[in-house]
Design an enzyme around this catalytic site. Structure first.
Site, PDB file in Angstrom:
ATOM      1  N   GLU A  44       0.868  -1.293   0.094  1.00  0.00           N
ATOM      2  CA  GLU A  44       0.168   0.147  -0.211  1.00  0.00           C
ATOM      3  C   GLU A  44       0.994   1.240   0.033  1.00  0.00           C
ATOM      4  OE1 GLU A  44      -3.669   1.734   2.728  1.00  0.00           O
ATOM      5  OE2 GLU A  44      -2.426   0.113   3.668  1.00  0.00           O
ATOM      6  N   LYS A 118      -9.432   1.803  -2.530  1.00  0.00           N
ATOM      7  CA  LYS A 118      -9.662   1.325  -1.171  1.00  0.00           C
ATOM      8  C   LYS A 118     -11.220   1.771  -0.633  1.00  0.00           C
ATOM      9  CE  LYS A 118      -7.417   0.824   3.436  1.00  0.00           C
ATOM     10  NZ  LYS A 118      -6.268   1.119   3.991  1.00  0.00           N
ATOM     11  N   CYS A 150      -5.184  -3.384   2.424  1.00  0.00           N
ATOM     12  CA  CYS A 150      -5.125  -3.390   3.957  1.00  0.00           C
ATOM     13  C   CYS A 150      -6.263  -3.350   4.649  1.00  0.00           C
ATOM     14  CB  CYS A 150      -4.309  -2.003   4.266  1.00  0.00           C
ATOM     15  SG  CYS A 150      -3.698  -2.098   5.789  1.00  0.00           S
TER      16      CYS A 150
END
Length: 271
Positions: A44, A118, A150
């Site tokens: 990320e 995301k 994540c």
């Protein structure tokens, strides 16, 4: 047989310096390709670093459009090495000047197939990024690939959505802190098992600021949830040979997707 060699780059960024981070990343793509990798996945925000107390106020300045210099350099690396690249960067698109925490999917011929934004933003991310709303799945000659970033991995709905859309491999670029290492060890195998997918969770490594240490621990899990390979607390490249036929076989013997009872899950969407 649809076999892929996956390379997860457990990477230490240069905080706030995109050019320096890219100077470190490009040789690692060459290294992975020389080892036979077909797909290279970075963690990320690998070009900017993650420590948002430091780089958050600069994130719009550090972010780039999908046709910006970082993606163009990665397209050239993909084309030269004939590898797919998953490149998680701060991405500007749409009408707003506020970036997304994204991952760009680059084909092995150097073309951009698309990107993922995301969906579940963590803590300070809400101040510096817009949230995504979709879970695209990308085509390769090996099979279909989905992306989470994540914190997305902590939500079973994210991986399940990707699996229902055909993903056989899910990659999860992350900047996961050592305080949550126990959760990291649970989430990745669980998401792989319950969706009968390969799951590659690639974490950052190193200290950023005085309060953030990302411990690595990148792993690849098989469609029964078992770990195929894992790194420790060092920078490096984790390789795993994936046979996508194993996904198809396990979806017969462990038919979680087939035996879902969507008619009984009304409460999941009611609140």
């Amino acid at each position: 047989m649809a076999k892929m060699k996956l390379a997860l780059v457990q990477f230490q960024s240069v905080l706030g310096d995109v050019e320096a981070s890219m100077a470190r990343a490009l040789p690692m793509i060459d290294e992975a390709a020389a080892a036979g990798a077909n797909m290279v996945v970075f963690p990320e925000l690998f070009t900017t670093g993650y420590h948002l107390d430091t780089v958050g106020p600069r994130m719009t300045e550090l972010a780039e459009p999908i046709d910006g210099p970082t993606v163009r350099a990665l397209q050239e690396a993909a084309r030269k090495n004939h590898v797919y690249i998953v490149a998680p960067i701060a991405l500007l698109h749409g009408l707003s000047g506020v970036p997304y925490n994204s991952a760009v999917f680059i084909n092995s011929d150097g073309t951009v197939q698309g990107s993922f934004d995301k969906v579940h933003l963590w803590a300070l991310e809400r101040f510096y990024f817009r949230a995504g709303h979709e879970f695209p799945v990308f085509d390769t000659e090996f099979g279909k690939v989905g992306i989470m970033v994540c914190y997305d991995m902590g939500f079973p709905e994210a991986a399940r959505t990707l699996a229902l859309k055909g993903a056989e491999l899910i990659v999860c670029p992350s900047a996961w802190c050592v305080q949550d290492a126990d959760v990291w060890e649970i989430n990745a195998p669980a998401r792989a098992l319950e969706n009968t997918v390969f799951l590659g969770a690639v974490n950052r490594i190193g200290h950023e600021g005085d309060d953030l240490y990302m411990h690595g621990g990148s792993m690849v899990c098989g469609p029964r949830g078992g770990k195929i390979a894992q790194l420790g607390e060092e920078e490096g490249i984790l390789y795993a040979d994936l046979d996508f036929d194993e996904v198809r076989k396990n979806r017969v013997t462990s038919p979680y997707l087939r035996d879902r009872r969507a008619d009984a899950y009304g409460e999941v969407c009611a609140y």
